[in-house]
Design a protein around this motif. Sequence first.
Motif, PDB file in Angstrom:
ATOM      1  N   UNK A 246       0.774  -1.101   0.104  1.00 54.62           N
ATOM      2  CA  UNK A 246      -0.284  -0.159   0.124  1.00 54.62           C
ATOM      3  C   UNK A 246       0.965   1.402   0.050  1.00 54.62           C
ATOM      4  N   UNK A 247       2.121   1.180   0.510  1.00 54.09           N
ATOM      5  CA  UNK A 247       2.886   2.512   0.633  1.00 54.09           C
ATOM      6  C   UNK A 247       3.893   2.661  -0.447  1.00 54.09           C
ATOM      7  N   UNK A 248       4.380   1.464  -0.836  1.00 56.09           N
ATOM      8  CA  UNK A 248       5.427   1.437  -1.812  1.00 56.09           C
ATOM      9  C   UNK A 248       5.305   0.804  -3.095  1.00 56.09           C
ATOM     10  N   UNK A 249       4.236   0.095  -3.313  1.00 55.05           N
ATOM     11  CA  UNK A 249       3.905  -0.781  -4.458  1.00 55.05           C
ATOM     12  C   UNK A 249       4.225   0.200  -5.642  1.00 55.05           C
ATOM     13  N   UNK A 250       3.557   1.335  -5.707  1.00 51.22           N
ATOM     14  CA  UNK A 250       3.644   2.026  -7.174  1.00 51.22           C
ATOM     15  C   UNK A 250       4.867   2.621  -7.528  1.00 51.22           C
ATOM     16  N   UNK A 251       5.770   2.473  -6.297  1.00 53.46           N
ATOM     17  CA  UNK A 251       7.171   3.476  -6.668  1.00 53.46           C
ATOM     18  C   UNK A 251       8.273   2.515  -6.619  1.00 53.46           C
TER      19      UNK A 251
END
Length: 315
Positions: free
Chosen positions: A166-171
């Motif tokens: 949720x915190x770093x999956x997209x980056x």
Amino acid sequence: MGLSDNSKGVILAVASSAFIGSSFILKKKGLKRAGAAGTRAGVGGYTYLLEPLWWAGMITMIIGEVANFVAYVYAPAVLVTPLGALSIIVSAFLAHFMLKERVQKMGIVGCVSCIVGSVVIVIHAPQEHTPSSVQEIWTLATQPAFLIYVAATLSTVLALVLHFEPRYGQTNLLVYLGICSLMGSLTVVSIKAIGIAIKLTLDGISQLAYPQTWFFITVAAICVITQLNYLNKALDTFNAAIVSPVYYVMFTTLTIIASVIMFKDWSGQNVSSIASEICGFITVLSGTIILHATREQEPRPPVEPLHFRNCNMVC
């Protein structure tokens, strides 16, 4: 004169790499089309299931995985696994022409470093004993050392899914591919057991009556579904030319670790082989860092400001 078993394994492994490398690009194009028409897979959407091009990629990947599975039946892992690096070359080549994803010169160096390092690791990896029955694999799978590895793997996957995604999956690419690779290392054990069961059954020694066979089939199904789900998210979020080599590196490394722990082959290693493996790991790590440092960022889809949406709702 017919082909030897090793020759059959090599042919199947090369074909597998071509199919799998192509599947990355087909699925990526399908995900792009689906994302343009609905919710992206990277943020939890499943509209790609209605995209024919994504299914073409899925079918291509299944064909490649089946060919890879059969290759392990005919040839040893030390011969088949390095050929998986060909899928990286195929996907990077197709991504350049079909997806217009530019690979920088240093990115090519990083890709080559990943391939070379992974091949060195696999070539010098310990030779594993081939079990003669599903029951023998079950005995190896329930030894304390491997149970600790399984517990650590599942704990890490849960932490990645519940906290880091949720915190770093997209980056951070390593979140999605970490889940895929960790589950993949468990898949290999199950697939090996299933392969032995099928081979013995075809030879007239049925393994279907053993509950261990069905347990390994269930574990393999769960792991494969999890891998595909997070691989889709990785492909939808990051550059395909980067996803393929990093996934290959992580999967190969964790598979070797799982194999070493399960089959206890370190005792047969000499100093030269251990040194070569360490050099391989350093090369892989260096290549991964170069790939991350030079990867081309994909443009993010525009996000409508919250105050604008609220204004529209009020109006």
